[in-house]
Design an enzyme around this catalytic site. Structure first.
Site, PDB file in Angstrom:
ATOM      1  N   GLY A   1      -9.707   7.145   2.093  1.00 34.01           N
ATOM      2  CA  GLY A   1      -9.287   9.115   2.170  1.00 34.01           C
ATOM      3  C   GLY A   1     -10.554   9.980   1.804  1.00 34.01           C
TER       4      GLY A   1
ATOM      5  N   ARG B   1      -7.547   8.537  -9.306  1.00 35.14           N
ATOM      6  CA  ARG B   1      -7.685   8.918  -8.316  1.00 35.14           C
ATOM      7  C   ARG B   1      -6.766   9.024  -7.051  1.00 35.14           C
ATOM      8  NH1 ARG B   1      -7.675   5.970  -2.986  1.00 35.14           N
ATOM      9  NH2 ARG B   1      -9.442   7.190  -0.918  1.00 35.14           N
ATOM     10  N   VAL B   2      -6.706  10.595  -6.586  1.00 35.99           N
ATOM     11  CA  VAL B   2      -6.287  11.372  -5.319  1.00 35.99           C
ATOM     12  C   VAL B   2      -6.924  11.707  -4.411  1.00 35.99           C
ATOM     13  CG1 VAL B   2      -4.790  13.367  -5.033  1.00 35.99           C
ATOM     14  CG2 VAL B   2      -4.852  12.205  -7.857  1.00 35.99           C
TER      15      VAL B   2
ATOM     16  N   THR C   1      -1.150   3.614   4.688  1.00 35.19           N
ATOM     17  CA  THR C   1      -0.620   4.944   4.960  1.00 35.19           C
ATOM     18  C   THR C   1       0.738   4.407   5.410  1.00 35.19           C
ATOM     19  OG1 THR C   1      -2.317   5.704   3.740  1.00 35.19           O
ATOM     20  CG2 THR C   1      -0.584   6.893   4.420  1.00 35.19           C
TER      21      THR C   1
ATOM     22  N   SER D   1       1.069  -1.339  -0.106  1.00 34.64           N
ATOM     23  CA  SER D   1       0.151  -0.419  -0.121  1.00 34.64           C
ATOM     24  C   SER D   1       0.783   0.920  -0.025  1.00 34.64           C
ATOM     25  CB  SER D   1      -0.696  -0.114   1.318  1.00 34.64           C
ATOM     26  OG  SER D   1       0.008  -0.355   2.868  1.00 34.64           O
TER      27      SER D   1
ATOM     28  N   ASP E   1      -6.333  11.802   0.925  1.00 31.42           N
ATOM     29  CA  ASP E   1      -6.180  12.206   1.002  1.00 31.42           C
ATOM     30  C   ASP E   1      -4.420  12.847   1.507  1.00 31.42           C
ATOM     31  OD1 ASP E   1      -6.479   9.865   1.918  1.00 31.42           O
ATOM     32  OD2 ASP E   1      -5.555  10.683   3.819  1.00 31.42           O
TER      33      ASP E   1
ATOM     34  N   THR F   1      -4.593   7.674   8.489  1.00 31.21           N
ATOM     35  CA  THR F   1      -4.996   6.433   7.072  1.00 31.21           C
ATOM     36  C   THR F   1      -6.251   6.456   7.805  1.00 31.21           C
ATOM     37  OG1 THR F   1      -3.953   4.560   6.925  1.00 31.21           O
ATOM     38  CG2 THR F   1      -4.672   5.184   8.873  1.00 31.21           C
ATOM     39  N   GLY F   2      -6.575   5.504   6.031  1.00 29.60           N
ATOM     40  CA  GLY F   2      -7.799   5.383   5.851  1.00 29.60           C
ATOM     41  C   GLY F   2      -8.358   5.461   5.091  1.00 29.60           C
TER      42      GLY F   2
ATOM     43  N   THR G   1       1.708   6.775   0.488  1.00 29.57           N
ATOM     44  CA  THR G   1       0.918   5.487  -0.172  1.00 29.57           C
ATOM     45  C   THR G   1       0.984   5.213  -1.289  1.00 29.57           C
ATOM     46  OG1 THR G   1      -1.653   5.549   0.818  1.00 29.57           O
ATOM     47  CG2 THR G   1      -1.404   6.964  -0.373  1.00 29.57           C
TER      48      THR G   1
END
Ligand code: ASP
Length: 278
Positions: free
Chosen positions: A192, A166-167, A138, A36, A169, A189-190, A156
């Site tokens: 975004g 896709r971009v 991340t 990741s 957080d 993290t998680g 990440t």
């Protein structure tokens, strides 16, 4: 643990917090077994490994790259954006060209193992991000140095099998990372998409400014995410870690399973963050 070891090596030799976070994050980016971040990160649904990273120092200077391909250490490119350009974020081909101009080498980041997992995924092509590290994660790192100065870094490859382009957080200052040297720093993290709905790292730092401890601030930021995403939060993970000016730290997440590592003299230990759901 390995990333923090590398960061601690810098700090314990009088290095700056900025040097420490860059060195630490690079370890995870270059770890081909990590699915990741950086090399070996899972690709998007079209097979492209695309990376996001940002870095911020104690003077509120920051740099970031988004949708960067073929470069193993995006955190170092982000630092160059911060130090050598008048901008904060470079994305896509522009970011790649900038990295090449700065001497970074182009390489294939899709390892055989990631490729094999991707080929397997293509059989169903079902897009269903799982809660913890299986399809996303991340590295976010915060450090305070001997001068009491704080820096942070975040990197990440994002969600595996996301839509191309896709971009999330992680390269967005305030969302994936925020540093205010008067107060402290936080990183996320998680999912975004959820972190972006509250600019969660900025929010966490602002909560600390109001007097909360790092743990209280992370918890309050997670609660805000939950309030704003009542229909979706149960299926998703968002976690924050924070460090304040006094060296206090904390972490909190929606779901159990979020871990963070704390390192100081003779100490390098993984902690389970407290969570809203059990
Ligand atoms: N925040 C990253 C993203 O949404 C992934 C993660 O931290 O799990 O791409």
């Amino acid at each position: 643990l390995e990333a923090n070891k590398a960061a601690w090596q810098k700090l314990s030799n009088n290095g700056s917090a900025l040097d420490a976070v860059e060195a630490g994050v690079r370890v995870t980016e270059s770890d081909a077994d990590n699915r990741s971040v950086g090399l070996g990160g899972l690709p998007d649904r079209d097979g492209n490994v695309t990376l996001d990273a940002c870095i911020m120092n104690h003077e509120s200077e920051c740099g970031a790259v988004a949708y960067l391909q073929d470069i193993e250490n995006p955190i170092s490119v982000a630092r160059k954006v911060m130090e050598d350009t008048p901008h904060v974020i470079l994305a896509g081909d522009g970011a790649l060209q900038f990295a090449l101009d700065k001497g970074f080498q182009k390489e294939n980041l899709l390892t055989e193992k990631s490729k094999a997992e991707y080929v397997e995924w293509l059989k169903t092509a079902e897009y269903k991000p799982k809660v913890n590290v299986e399809l996303h994660d991340t590295i976010g790192m915060l450090a305070i140095d001997q001068n009491g100065d704080i820096s942070g870094g975040c990197s990440t490859s994002g969600l595996g099998y996301k839509m191309q382009g896709r971009v999330r957080d992680s390269p967005i200052i305030g969302a994936g990372l925020f540093v205010d040297n008067e107060v402290g720093a936080a990183t996320a993290t998680g999912m975004g998409e959820l972190v972006l709905t509250t600019l969660g790292s900025f929010l966490t730092v602002e909560f600390m400014r109001q007097g909360m401890s790092p743990l209280e601030a992370c918890k309050a930021a997670v609660m805000r995410t939950i309030e704003k995403n009542k229909d979706s939060y149960k299926e998703m993970q968002v976690g924050y870690v924070a460090l304040d000016k006094y060296g206090r730290y904390g972490g909190y997440s929606i779901q159990p399973g979020f871990q963070y590592t704390v390192t100081y003299q003779n100490h390098n230990k993984v902690y389970d963050a407290q969570s809203y759901l059990s």
